[in-house]
Design an enzyme around this catalytic site. Structure first.
Site, PDB file in Angstrom:
ATOM      1  N   ARG A  50      11.516 -32.419 -86.478  1.00 28.60           N
ATOM      2  CA  ARG A  50      12.338 -32.527 -87.695  1.00 28.60           C
ATOM      3  C   ARG A  50      12.125 -33.825 -88.464  1.00 28.60           C
ATOM      4  O   ARG A  50      12.247 -33.857 -89.682  1.00 28.60           O
ATOM      5  CB  ARG A  50      13.807 -32.393 -87.321  1.00 28.60           C
ATOM      6  CG  ARG A  50      14.230 -30.931 -87.293  1.00 28.60           C
ATOM      7  CD  ARG A  50      15.691 -30.804 -87.153  1.00 28.60           C
ATOM      8  NE  ARG A  50      16.163 -31.621 -86.022  1.00 28.60           N
ATOM      9  CZ  ARG A  50      17.353 -31.515 -85.469  1.00 28.60           C
ATOM     10  NH1 ARG A  50      18.207 -30.642 -85.928  1.00 28.60           N
ATOM     11  NH2 ARG A  50      17.713 -32.263 -84.467  1.00 28.60           N
ATOM     12  N   LYS A  94       8.623 -24.966 -67.531  1.00 31.53           N
ATOM     13  CA  LYS A  94       9.746 -24.730 -66.653  1.00 31.53           C
ATOM     14  C   LYS A  94      10.819 -25.757 -66.987  1.00 31.53           C
ATOM     15  O   LYS A  94      10.468 -26.821 -67.501  1.00 31.53           O
ATOM     16  CB  LYS A  94       9.330 -24.810 -65.186  1.00 31.53           C
ATOM     17  CG  LYS A  94       8.822 -26.209 -64.805  1.00 31.53           C
ATOM     18  CD  LYS A  94       9.437 -26.807 -63.580  1.00 31.53           C
ATOM     19  CE  LYS A  94      10.829 -27.269 -63.716  1.00 31.53           C
ATOM     20  NZ  LYS A  94      11.104 -28.670 -63.380  1.00 31.53           N
ATOM     21  N   ASP A 106       3.938 -24.485 -64.858  1.00 32.11           N
ATOM     22  CA  ASP A 106       4.517 -25.185 -63.708  1.00 32.11           C
ATOM     23  C   ASP A 106       3.471 -26.245 -63.398  1.00 32.11           C
ATOM     24  O   ASP A 106       2.390 -25.918 -62.892  1.00 32.11           O
ATOM     25  CB  ASP A 106       4.681 -24.226 -62.526  1.00 32.11           C
ATOM     26  CG  ASP A 106       5.221 -24.941 -61.304  1.00 32.11           C
ATOM     27  OD1 ASP A 106       4.796 -26.087 -61.045  1.00 32.11           O
ATOM     28  OD2 ASP A 106       6.068 -24.366 -60.605  1.00 32.11           O
ATOM     29  N   HIS A 107       3.756 -27.484 -63.723  1.00 30.64           N
ATOM     30  CA  HIS A 107       2.665 -28.458 -63.706  1.00 30.64           C
ATOM     31  C   HIS A 107       2.093 -28.681 -62.308  1.00 30.64           C
ATOM     32  O   HIS A 107       0.990 -29.191 -62.159  1.00 30.64           O
ATOM     33  CB  HIS A 107       3.072 -29.783 -64.379  1.00 30.64           C
ATOM     34  CG  HIS A 107       3.900 -30.686 -63.522  1.00 30.64           C
ATOM     35  ND1 HIS A 107       5.248 -30.523 -63.349  1.00 30.64           N
ATOM     36  CD2 HIS A 107       3.570 -31.774 -62.788  1.00 30.64           C
ATOM     37  CE1 HIS A 107       5.700 -31.474 -62.555  1.00 30.64           C
ATOM     38  NE2 HIS A 107       4.713 -32.248 -62.196  1.00 30.64           N
ATOM     39  N   HIS A 137       8.328 -25.326 -58.338  1.00 25.51           N
ATOM     40  CA  HIS A 137       7.248 -26.020 -57.636  1.00 25.51           C
ATOM     41  C   HIS A 137       7.145 -25.631 -56.150  1.00 25.51           C
ATOM     42  O   HIS A 137       6.081 -25.309 -55.662  1.00 25.51           O
ATOM     43  CB  HIS A 137       7.420 -27.539 -57.712  1.00 25.51           C
ATOM     44  CG  HIS A 137       7.557 -28.071 -59.109  1.00 25.51           C
ATOM     45  ND1 HIS A 137       6.920 -27.510 -60.186  1.00 25.51           N
ATOM     46  CD2 HIS A 137       8.258 -29.118 -59.607  1.00 25.51           C
ATOM     47  CE1 HIS A 137       7.212 -28.193 -61.282  1.00 25.51           C
ATOM     48  NE2 HIS A 137       8.029 -29.171 -60.962  1.00 25.51           N
TER      49      HIS A 137
HETATM   50  C1  BG6 Z   1       9.486 -31.970 -62.706  1.00 28.10           C
HETATM   51  C2  BG6 Z   1      10.936 -32.152 -62.413  1.00 28.10           C
HETATM   52  O1  BG6 Z   1       9.187 -30.626 -62.903  1.00 28.10           O
HETATM   53  O2  BG6 Z   1       8.719 -32.476 -61.624  1.00 28.10           O
HETATM   54  C3  BG6 Z   1      11.252 -33.605 -62.130  1.00 28.10           C
HETATM   55  O3  BG6 Z   1      11.714 -31.702 -63.510  1.00 28.10           O
HETATM   56  C4  BG6 Z   1      10.349 -34.168 -61.066  1.00 28.10           C
HETATM   57  O4  BG6 Z   1      12.618 -33.764 -61.742  1.00 28.10           O
HETATM   58  C5  BG6 Z   1       8.895 -33.863 -61.363  1.00 28.10           C
HETATM   59  O5  BG6 Z   1      10.555 -35.562 -60.996  1.00 28.10           O
HETATM   60  C6  BG6 Z   1       7.998 -34.232 -60.207  1.00 28.10           C
HETATM   61  O6  BG6 Z   1       6.667 -34.124 -60.601  1.00 28.10           O
HETATM   62  P1  BG6 Z   1       5.526 -35.003 -59.942  1.00 28.10           P
HETATM   63  O7  BG6 Z   1       4.286 -34.524 -60.617  1.00 28.10           O
HETATM   64  O8  BG6 Z   1       5.863 -36.438 -60.239  1.00 28.10           O
HETATM   65  O9  BG6 Z   1       5.556 -34.701 -58.476  1.00 28.10           O
END
Ligand code: BG6
Length: 490
Positions: A50, A144, A173-174, A236
């Site tokens: 925005r 997510k 989902d990273h 995760h």
């Molecule tokens: C995210 C969560 O998806 O993953 C966070 O929302 C978390 O709360 C994070 O800290 C952890 O990711 P990574 O890659 O640091 O293990």
């Protein structure tokens, strides 16, 4: 590292471009892929939010977000890809400008990254469609958590599906973008060694731990509406569990892999309210010592008197299928734990008979430890003879493989680098399919309901400890223990 071919030029529109995700993850990841030569220099990264920043204002922000790793020349080149259009997702403002911009290249892969709250997804998708911005080569990306329970996830999925087909929808989902997580596939299915042992006859139990030192400062508002089960387990940890437990897919085709994961999700043994009481532990951190000093408790960070939100979960899950029936999967995740560590520990059955006698010492069952972060690697715990005469004593030691040593000198790409380029390429293997997300919620929902009905709040634990003592009792009741630090294996 293998050279990465340049992908055809694309247009990426980031809605919510002034937010945290874009700043911390998306823009730095795109920059890395740009300097690796994977992003064609005719591509466009169009920030959108925005604020009336203007393209130069946005470029300044982009350059601030990535200066840490930027080299002058490359940064200039990258910034020439970056543009900005002020758009209000909730009104008509800015959409015609965006349309004009996108119309210049109607046939390109066009990606809409919704780095905005799910409450805005419907409006964003509807306007993308109303303004004719979608088409066969467009894709949508969402993060997510997809919803906060099954019903809300179904709603979000239905909203997206009104405009984008499932093949055009990329749910991130990273964890699936992490090298070490993909390596699970290589380890299981690129080696003949493990598969014959990968079942209830040979495996005693599996532990999956994702521990963090961080608290929730800065995002307590979101976190308090989520909690560890929704924030970490539903996505995760269950994704990791699927990679460990799935049947061998017959190919790397995206749907073949996701079909196998889905079968695992659907085989998770549903928990009754009584199971939830027995097999799950919720905790919430209190002030304690961690790292260099004292850290505040969860409610202090939240600025609230009290909260029923869990920052720690431990649970015993079971997979009710032929391969895994009877094998406990202990899952554990939490904030403000003593160290940041994610690992999967597969504990094998003990030897059936020891020929060595009591003088040899206790026999430790073999363990396969897959360390996801930090210090990615694989360790196999074995019994060996202690050197020296005077009887035969055995002790447990490990075959160690560290990625850092094996691939010395090569950079470990961030998860988002891989995932963003997969969206450009049109490869959804590492993204969650609609049915997977919904199956995960279907398993998690009864746990959420049972907790909501429980008058007891989460159990307190002191920051810097491994959670409430009930989490230790959860595995000890079964005659097992949580895997401890790798030290004695190194
Ligand atoms: C995210 C969560 O998806 O993953 C966070 O929302 C978390 O709360 C994070 O800290 C952890 O990711 P990574 O890659 O640091 O293990």
């Amino acid at each position: 590292m293998a050279p990465t071919p340049t992908l055809p030029a694309f247009d990426l529109v980031i809605f919510g471009a002034t937010g945290d995700l874009a700043k911390r993850k998306l823009l730095p990841a795109l920059f890395q892929r740009f300097i690796a030569g994977q992003v064609d220099s005719a591509s466009r990264i169009i920030g959108s939010a925005r604020d009336t920043l203007g393209s130069d204002g946005f470029r300044e922000r982009v350059s601030a977000a990535i200066t840490a790793d930027a080299q002058g020349q490359s940064l200039e080149g990258f910034l020439s890809l970056v543009d900005y259009v002020a758009v209000d997702v909730s009104s008509e403002s800015g959409w015609s400008d965006l349309k004009n911009r996108l119309q210049q290249f109607p046939d390109r892969v066009r990606i809409f990254y919704l780095a905005i709250g799910p409450a805005l997804f419907a409006r964003a998708c509807q306007r993308i469609h109303d303004y004719g911005l979608d088409g066969p080569s467009s894709r949508v990306v969402v993060e997510k958590p997809i919803g906060h329970d099954l019903l809300s996830a179904q709603d979000i999925n239905a909203t997206l599906a009104k405009v984008f087909s499932e093949a055009q929808t990329y749910r991130i989902d990273h964890y699936l973008g992490k090298e070490s997580v993909q390596n699970l596939l290589a380890l299981r299915f690129g080696n003949a060694l493990f598969e014959p042992l990968w079942n209830a006859a040979r495996i005693d139990h599996v532990q999956i731990t994702v521990a963090e030192e961080l608290g929730v400062a800065g995002r307590a508002g979101y976190y308090d509406t989520a909690g560890a089960l929704r924030d970490m387990v539903q996505n995760h940890l269950l994704q990791l569990l699927c990679f460990v437990a799935m049947e061998p897919p017959h190919s790397m085709n995206a749907d073949v892999v996701r079909d196998e994961k889905l079968k695992v999700m659907r085989s998770l043994k549903p928990m009754s309210a009584e199971d939830v009481r027995q097999y799950t532990v919720r905790g919430q951190y209190r002030r304690g010592n961690l790292g260099d000093g004292s850290v505040p408790g969860y409610c202090e960070e939240l600025g609230a008197e009290s909260s029923r939100t869990e920052t720690f979960v431990a649970m015993r899950a079971e997979i009710a299928n032929w391969r895994w029936a009877g094998v406990p999967f202990y899952l554990r995740t939490g904030k403000r734990l003593p160290q940041r560590v994610s690992e999967i520990v597969v504990s094998f059955q003990p030897v059936r008979h020891s020929m060595f006698g009591p003088a040899a010492g206790p026999m430790t069952p073999n363990k396969l430890i897959i360390r996801l972060q930090p210090d990615e690697g694989v360790h196999l715990g074995l019994m060996i003879k202690e050197p020296g005469p005077g009887g035969l004593r055995l002790r447990s030691t490990a075959l160690n493989m560290s990625f850092a040593d094996t691939f010395a000198g090569s950079r470990q790409p961030e998860a988002y680098e891989r995932l963003l380029m997969d969206v450009v390429r049109g490869n959804p293997t590492l993204f969650m399919r609609r049915d997977e997300v919904e199956a995960a919620w279907a398993w998690v929902d009864p746990i959420l309901k049972a907790w909501a009905a429980d008058p007891e709040p989460p159990k307190p634990y002191t920051a810097g400890t491994w959670g409430p003592s009930a989490a230790i009792a959860l595995v000890e009741r079964d005659g097992r223990t949580w895997h401890e630090e790798l030290e004695h294996y190194s």
